[in-house]
Design a protein around this motif. Sequence first.
Motif, PDB file in Angstrom:
ATOM      1  N   PRO A   1       0.902  -1.273  -0.088  1.00 39.80           N
ATOM      2  CA  PRO A   1      -0.004  -0.142  -0.074  1.00 39.80           C
ATOM      3  C   PRO A   1       0.813   1.351   0.060  1.00 39.80           C
ATOM      4  CG  PRO A   1      -1.087  -1.640   1.494  1.00 39.80           C
ATOM      5  CD  PRO A   1       0.330  -2.291   1.076  1.00 39.80           C
ATOM      6  N   ASP A   2       2.004   1.276   0.528  1.00 39.96           N
ATOM      7  CA  ASP A   2       2.844   2.499   0.578  1.00 39.96           C
ATOM      8  C   ASP A   2       3.881   2.465  -0.602  1.00 39.96           C
ATOM      9  OD1 ASP A   2       4.603   0.425   1.214  1.00 39.96           O
ATOM     10  OD2 ASP A   2       5.558   1.389   3.288  1.00 39.96           O
ATOM     11  N   GLY A   3       3.506   1.438  -1.732  1.00 42.59           N
ATOM     12  CA  GLY A   3       4.648   1.614  -2.908  1.00 42.59           C
ATOM     13  C   GLY A   3       5.781   0.759  -3.063  1.00 42.59           C
ATOM     14  N   SER A   4       5.898  -0.125  -1.640  1.00 40.80           N
ATOM     15  CA  SER A   4       7.219  -0.953  -1.706  1.00 40.80           C
ATOM     16  C   SER A   4       7.196  -1.981  -2.637  1.00 40.80           C
ATOM     17  CB  SER A   4       7.648  -1.076  -0.110  1.00 40.80           C
ATOM     18  OG  SER A   4       7.635  -0.201   0.474  1.00 40.80           O
TER      19      SER A   4
ATOM     20  N   MET B   1      -0.517 -12.363   2.717  1.00 32.48           N
ATOM     21  CA  MET B   1       0.822 -12.099   3.607  1.00 32.48           C
ATOM     22  C   MET B   1       0.872 -10.691   3.552  1.00 32.48           C
ATOM     23  SD  MET B   1       0.972 -14.990   4.878  1.00 32.48           S
ATOM     24  CE  MET B   1       2.347 -14.755   5.996  1.00 32.48           C
ATOM     25  N   LEU B   2       0.682  -9.961   2.445  1.00 33.89           N
ATOM     26  CA  LEU B   2       0.813  -8.401   2.423  1.00 33.89           C
ATOM     27  C   LEU B   2      -0.044  -7.899   3.228  1.00 33.89           C
ATOM     28  CD1 LEU B   2       1.539  -7.820  -1.598  1.00 33.89           C
ATOM     29  CD2 LEU B   2       3.128  -8.151   0.369  1.00 33.89           C
ATOM     30  N   ALA B   3      -1.235  -8.343   3.282  1.00 36.47           N
ATOM     31  CA  ALA B   3      -2.324  -7.583   4.173  1.00 36.47           C
ATOM     32  C   ALA B   3      -1.739  -7.881   5.510  1.00 36.47           C
ATOM     33  CB  ALA B   3      -3.657  -8.310   4.102  1.00 36.47           C
ATOM     34  N   LYS B   4      -1.408  -9.178   5.999  1.00 39.63           N
ATOM     35  CA  LYS B   4      -0.863  -9.291   7.441  1.00 39.63           C
ATOM     36  C   LYS B   4       0.429  -8.276   7.459  1.00 39.63           C
ATOM     37  CE  LYS B   4       1.027 -12.927  10.279  1.00 39.63           C
ATOM     38  NZ  LYS B   4       1.442 -14.356  10.558  1.00 39.63           N
TER      39      LYS B   4
END
Length: 215
Positions: A17-20, A63-66
């Motif tokens: 979400p922050d572009g990483s 896992m990205l949501a986590k």
Amino acid sequence: MRPGTGSRRVAGGLTTPDGSPVEVRRSARRTRTVAAFWEDGTAVVAIPARFTAAQEREWVHRMLAKLHRQGERKAAAGRRRPATDEALAAHAAQLSAKYLGGRSTPASVRWVSNQNSRWGSATPAEGTIRLSDKLRPMPQWVIDYVLLHELAHLLVASHNAAFWKLLEAYPETQRAKAFLEGVSFATSRGLHNGDAAASPAGTGELPGDWPGDID
């Protein structure tokens, strides 16, 4: 990772979400577990080598949501309450800028321990604000309300319609007022030691000399 144990690839077009950037690592040694962690600014998701493309998509998003939730919790834990007078003054300036257009500029803001009849007070002529240190264990949104209340008093001295209009921008005004009224009511009835009515925020026992109003 040694040769033959798996593979790495950057997930094209996929970011946090922050572009990483996101990197997916398939491991032959990993058979039943999935992991996610940060490495040099990249979100790494480690999955078993046997996963299908569909399983990879599902688990990468999961896992990205986590990771995102963990980041939010850490950020919240890192936001410390203003413990010193200097921190309280800086926080007051932030609240004034956000909710009062920066128009309220106190000369001083400080915690006090001798204010047993008020949660907070202000002296508009001097531009000073004082908050009772009995607010410290309360939720931050309650402290912010009391601080904004006093900041508004530097602009409007009385509790008239213009004063309450200033506090409409703060979304927790009514909730915080009800919270403080509940604390005051419970204290006046001598309720304590875990009584639900005595501690709306689960803050525990309330001393009998807690304030009951805001000046």
